[in-house]
Design an enzyme around this catalytic site. Structure first.
Site, PDB file in Angstrom:
ATOM      1  CD  GLU A  43      -2.387   1.100   2.782  1.00  0.00           C
ATOM      2  OE1 GLU A  43      -3.640   2.032   2.942  1.00  0.00           O
ATOM      3  OE2 GLU A  43      -2.093   0.606   3.753  1.00  0.00           O
ATOM      4  CE  LYS A 116      -7.312   1.586   4.248  1.00  0.00           C
ATOM      5  NZ  LYS A 116      -6.129   2.112   4.614  1.00  0.00           N
ATOM      6  CB  CYS A 153      -4.220  -1.290   4.750  1.00  0.00           C
ATOM      7  SG  CYS A 153      -3.097  -1.400   6.312  1.00  0.00           S
TER       8      CYS A 153
END
Length: 290
Positions: A43, A116, A153
């Site tokens: 990331e 995300k 993440c």
């Protein structure tokens, strides 16, 4: 039989985009030489993890997808090597900014982006200051190597993310990551917890999971983080197939027969026996179903 070799790249970041891009490319080429056709870079690999501080100047790091030099560079690399490359980047979209991944297919085409969904906010991880919550929903892509699902993440802590990707047909699930120490508690090491959560996702959905993390000490103005590496690839029953160390530049590879995994998944019956009509509390924040 559809055998696919996947790779997770673990690398240390410099405060220089060109250096990080060169490092990532070198490791991607290494993975391709080992037979990997789906390669995951960590990331926000273009620079240091800037979310340690809340500084408006870091917003200048965001770039639109169209014309993004790093995306264009890795599109060329993907086409040359014939590999699928999900590439993490800080995306500018008019007045919004997202923590995003561009999915580059083996012919160099960009299939689309994932933004995300879950944005953390805590000491040293002030992502809500920089990123809008993603608006793409959980997406999967039909790539040259199979059907790929991607979270980013903090998404990996939410079983709903992996389950939706699996329900949408993901044959393998990827999590580019930047995770390490907790500035407010130096004794707290979440690395094994982090792995076990994703191992559970793999086992519950009978889908291999790949996690690529950074390593090394990165100092902001207010906080210092030690990213703990331990990137890994988990098999469809949750077993760790291969794992990196805490402070090593590493290319992990593993090979799966996607047809055999599909047979295992279908035979186990977890999707056959689901009861979606009982899951309405998942639609709410307080667990109520009315």
């Amino acid at each position: 039989m559809r055998e696919l070799t996947v790779a997770a790249i673990q690398m240390k970041m410099a405060d220089d985009v060109s250096v990080n891009v060169a490092t990532a490319e070198r490791l991607v080429r290494d993975a391709a030489k080992r037979g990997a056709r789906l390669i995951l870079i960590p990331e926000l690999f273009e620079g240091l993890y800037f979310c340690t501080d809340q500084l408006a100047e870091h917003m200048n790091r965001a770039r639109p997808l169209e014309g993004h030099p790093t995306i264009a560079h890795f599109a060329t690399v993907a086409r040359e090597l014939g590999v699928v490359l999900p590439v993490s980047f800080f995306e500018r979209a008019n007045n919004a900014a997202f923590n995003s991944v561009a999915v580059i297919d083996a012919d160099g085409s960009v299939l689309g982006i994932y933004r995300k969904s879950h944005i953390p906010d805590g000491p040293g991880y002030s992502e809500k200051y920089y990123f809008n919550p993603g608006d793409t929903g959980f997406r999967v892509w039909d790539t040259a190597v199979g059907r790929v699902g991607i979270g980013i993440c903090w998404d990996q802590w939410f079983p709903e993310c992996t389950r939706v990707l699996a329900l949408r047909g993901a044959e393998i699930i990827l999590y580019p990551t930047a995770i390490g120490s907790e500035p407010h508690d130096s004794t707290w090491d979440s690395s094994r917890h982090w792995q076990r959560v994703m191992q559970g996702h793999a086992g519950a959905n009978l889908v291999p999971v790949v996690a690529a993390n950074r390593f090394g000490v990165e100092k902001g103005q207010q906080h210092e983080l030690t990213f703990y590496g331990t990137s890994f690839i988990a098999g469809p029953t949750g077993e760790i197939v291969t794992e990196a160390g805490r402070d090593d530049e590493t290319v992990l590879t593993a090979t799966f027969d996607l047809d055999a995994v599909a047979e295992l998944r279908h035979g186990w019956g977890v999707f056959r026996d689901r009861r979606p009509e009982l899951y309405r509390p998942l639609w709410s924040l307080d667990g109520q179903d009315d």
